[in-house]
Design a protein around this motif. Sequence first.
Motif, PDB file in Angstrom:
ATOM      1  N   ASP A  30      46.356 -41.331  95.157  1.00 56.19           N
ATOM      2  CA  ASP A  30      45.516 -40.263  94.602  1.00 56.19           C
ATOM      3  C   ASP A  30      44.614 -39.598  95.632  1.00 56.19           C
ATOM      4  O   ASP A  30      44.132 -38.490  95.400  1.00 56.19           O
ATOM      5  CB  ASP A  30      44.657 -40.821  93.464  1.00 56.19           C
ATOM      6  CG  ASP A  30      45.501 -41.422  92.357  1.00 56.19           C
ATOM      7  OD1 ASP A  30      46.485 -40.776  91.949  1.00 56.19           O
ATOM      8  OD2 ASP A  30      45.198 -42.550  91.909  1.00 56.19           O
ATOM      9  N   ALA A  31      44.355 -40.254  96.748  1.00 57.12           N
ATOM     10  CA  ALA A  31      43.507 -39.683  97.799  1.00 57.12           C
ATOM     11  C   ALA A  31      43.751 -40.448  99.090  1.00 57.12           C
ATOM     12  O   ALA A  31      44.220 -41.596  99.077  1.00 57.12           O
ATOM     13  CB  ALA A  31      42.030 -39.757  97.408  1.00 57.12           C
ATOM     14  N   ILE A  32      43.404 -39.800 100.207  1.00 55.48           N
ATOM     15  CA  ILE A  32      43.550 -40.404 101.531  1.00 55.48           C
ATOM     16  C   ILE A  32      42.201 -40.354 102.235  1.00 55.48           C
ATOM     17  O   ILE A  32      41.518 -39.327 102.222  1.00 55.48           O
ATOM     18  CB  ILE A  32      44.589 -39.651 102.382  1.00 55.48           C
ATOM     19  CG1 ILE A  32      45.966 -39.673 101.715  1.00 55.48           C
ATOM     20  CG2 ILE A  32      44.672 -40.236 103.792  1.00 55.48           C
ATOM     21  CD1 ILE A  32      46.962 -38.711 102.351  1.00 55.48           C
ATOM     22  N   CYS A  33      41.827 -41.458 102.854  1.00 48.53           N
ATOM     23  CA  CYS A  33      40.641 -41.509 103.713  1.00 48.53           C
ATOM     24  C   CYS A  33      41.091 -42.058 105.062  1.00 48.53           C
ATOM     25  O   CYS A  33      41.543 -43.202 105.134  1.00 48.53           O
ATOM     26  CB  CYS A  33      39.568 -42.398 103.088  1.00 48.53           C
ATOM     27  SG  CYS A  33      38.067 -42.573 104.092  1.00 48.53           S
ATOM     28  N   THR A  60      34.691 -30.622  91.023  1.00 46.81           N
ATOM     29  CA  THR A  60      35.658 -31.720  90.991  1.00 46.81           C
ATOM     30  C   THR A  60      35.021 -33.034  91.432  1.00 46.81           C
ATOM     31  O   THR A  60      35.409 -34.105  90.962  1.00 46.81           O
ATOM     32  CB  THR A  60      36.859 -31.403  91.909  1.00 46.81           C
ATOM     33  OG1 THR A  60      37.475 -30.196  91.460  1.00 46.81           O
ATOM     34  CG2 THR A  60      37.886 -32.516  91.896  1.00 46.81           C
ATOM     35  N   SER A  61      34.036 -32.950  92.316  1.00 43.91           N
ATOM     36  CA  SER A  61      33.408 -34.156  92.853  1.00 43.91           C
ATOM     37  C   SER A  61      32.251 -34.651  91.995  1.00 43.91           C
ATOM     38  O   SER A  61      31.539 -35.570  92.397  1.00 43.91           O
ATOM     39  CB  SER A  61      32.913 -33.886  94.279  1.00 43.91           C
ATOM     40  OG  SER A  61      34.015 -33.568  95.105  1.00 43.91           O
ATOM     41  N   GLY A  62      32.038 -34.035  90.834  1.00 41.17           N
ATOM     42  CA  GLY A  62      31.055 -34.556  89.901  1.00 41.17           C
ATOM     43  C   GLY A  62      29.735 -33.815  89.833  1.00 41.17           C
ATOM     44  O   GLY A  62      28.819 -34.256  89.141  1.00 41.17           O
ATOM     45  N   TYR A  63      29.596 -32.698  90.524  1.00 41.76           N
ATOM     46  CA  TYR A  63      28.360 -31.914  90.461  1.00 41.76           C
ATOM     47  C   TYR A  63      28.429 -30.996  89.243  1.00 41.76           C
ATOM     48  O   TYR A  63      29.308 -30.139  89.152  1.00 41.76           O
ATOM     49  CB  TYR A  63      28.170 -31.087  91.732  1.00 41.76           C
ATOM     50  CG  TYR A  63      27.868 -31.921  92.958  1.00 41.76           C
ATOM     51  CD1 TYR A  63      26.562 -32.066  93.416  1.00 41.76           C
ATOM     52  CD2 TYR A  63      28.886 -32.554  93.652  1.00 41.76           C
ATOM     53  CE1 TYR A  63      26.280 -32.828  94.547  1.00 41.76           C
ATOM     54  CE2 TYR A  63      28.623 -33.320  94.782  1.00 41.76           C
ATOM     55  CZ  TYR A  63      27.318 -33.455  95.219  1.00 41.76           C
ATOM     56  OH  TYR A  63      27.044 -34.214  96.323  1.00 41.76           O
ATOM     57  N   ALA A  64      27.486 -31.143  88.333  1.00 38.74           N
ATOM     58  CA  ALA A  64      27.549 -30.390  87.073  1.00 38.74           C
ATOM     59  C   ALA A  64      27.121 -28.940  87.229  1.00 38.74           C
ATOM     60  O   ALA A  64      27.691 -28.046  86.590  1.00 38.74           O
ATOM     61  CB  ALA A  64      26.673 -31.077  86.022  1.00 38.74           C
ATOM     62  N   HIS A  87      41.510 -36.204  90.678  1.00 42.29           N
ATOM     63  CA  HIS A  87      42.891 -35.792  90.944  1.00 42.29           C
ATOM     64  C   HIS A  87      43.851 -36.523  90.006  1.00 42.29           C
ATOM     65  O   HIS A  87      44.780 -35.909  89.454  1.00 42.29           O
ATOM     66  CB  HIS A  87      43.236 -36.086  92.405  1.00 42.29           C
ATOM     67  CG  HIS A  87      44.633 -35.722  92.799  1.00 42.29           C
ATOM     68  ND1 HIS A  87      45.021 -34.425  93.056  1.00 42.29           N
ATOM     69  CD2 HIS A  87      45.743 -36.480  92.967  1.00 42.29           C
ATOM     70  CE1 HIS A  87      46.304 -34.396  93.384  1.00 42.29           C
ATOM     71  NE2 HIS A  87      46.770 -35.640  93.326  1.00 42.29           N
ATOM     72  N   ARG A  88      43.627 -37.809  89.825  1.00 42.59           N
ATOM     73  CA  ARG A  88      44.495 -38.598  88.942  1.00 42.59           C
ATOM     74  C   ARG A  88      44.369 -38.130  87.500  1.00 42.59           C
ATOM     75  O   ARG A  88      45.375 -38.010  86.775  1.00 42.59           O
ATOM     76  CB  ARG A  88      44.107 -40.072  89.053  1.00 42.59           C
ATOM     77  CG  ARG A  88      44.893 -41.020  88.164  1.00 42.59           C
ATOM     78  CD  ARG A  88      46.350 -41.039  88.565  1.00 42.59           C
ATOM     79  NE  ARG A  88      47.138 -41.922  87.726  1.00 42.59           N
ATOM     80  CZ  ARG A  88      48.457 -41.942  87.683  1.00 42.59           C
ATOM     81  NH1 ARG A  88      49.151 -41.131  88.464  1.00 42.59           N
ATOM     82  NH2 ARG A  88      49.097 -42.777  86.907  1.00 42.59           N
TER      83      ARG A  88
END
Length: 345
Positions: free
Chosen positions: A121-124, A202-206, A339-340
Amino acid sequence: MNTHLPVVALTLGDPAGIGSELIARLLARPEACQRANVVLVGDRWLWEEGQRMAGVQVATEEVPAFGAVRARADTRLAAFLPVHSVEAAQVHRGRAEAAGGRSVLQVLDRCMDATLAGEVDAICFAPLNKQAMKLGGMRHEDELHHFADYLGVTGYFCEFNTLGDLWTSRISSHVPTRDAARYITRERIAQAAELIYRSLLTSGYAQPKVAIAAFNPHGGDGGVCGREEIDTIVPAVQALQARDWPTEAPFHGPFPADTIFLKARAGEYQAIVTMYHDQGQIAIKLMGFERGVTVQGGLPIPITTPAHGTAYDIAGRGLASVEASWQAFVIAAHMGHAHRQAATA
């Protein structure tokens, strides 16, 4: 089957740098596997060396393929997918070499394949070295352009640099400063602003608010110090403000570059769109070099990395700070979760 946690792929970065040490320190934190279903991808010898340099021992669960990661019922240990990308004898600590660059490209490409297949679902990724990657066969100016080409991206993309709750993007990136002005167009400003705004959502900022930087000293001083603000930046911001958005009034500016970060530091804005590379990078790194994160914006999959480099000068000495890598992992886990959810909706 444990499917509620996002699958986040971790890589060890340039084998001649501090990447393996950083990942060992990161996975030594018990809370890492509480945030994500982690799969570590890399050469076995390099992973063992990273643990030795960090002075930690991290238990992992070896898996034969990416497809086995999401099916694990117990994710308290990170999965480990061993690959064979480089021999230890080919690596000379602290040096940018073709063997290290090829290793980085091979591992990252495998991770991108797995993400496109829905297995990750993501890469770091741990820090890499652009010179080594070019020696190893990378045809692009940097890793972001390699990612975009590999993933078939045709739209706008750019790097975001983040520090805590502050994100930045830029109209131009790795280009000569003397050429920066020609990249300033209404279209690029609109694309950069919208991309970082939607990424924050997408990262949770409203209720993210985005500030747009001016290009010239004092914002051009009414044209005395340049006309980019009058001719391009102000009309671009006005056009953005005239559109409908999911939240109220997300775009503001332009503000002079020498004061815009004061507003952000005071909490007025969660993102800044800058006009060229160092306009944002100097401020972000001064405010918190050891905690900065780079997010690859505009790609179909979340990819993050610490904003610092391979630190060849301290590689192998056990001195590397994990804080930026930890923050990059946290963002990857959060974006990977979103993303998932979008993929399974």
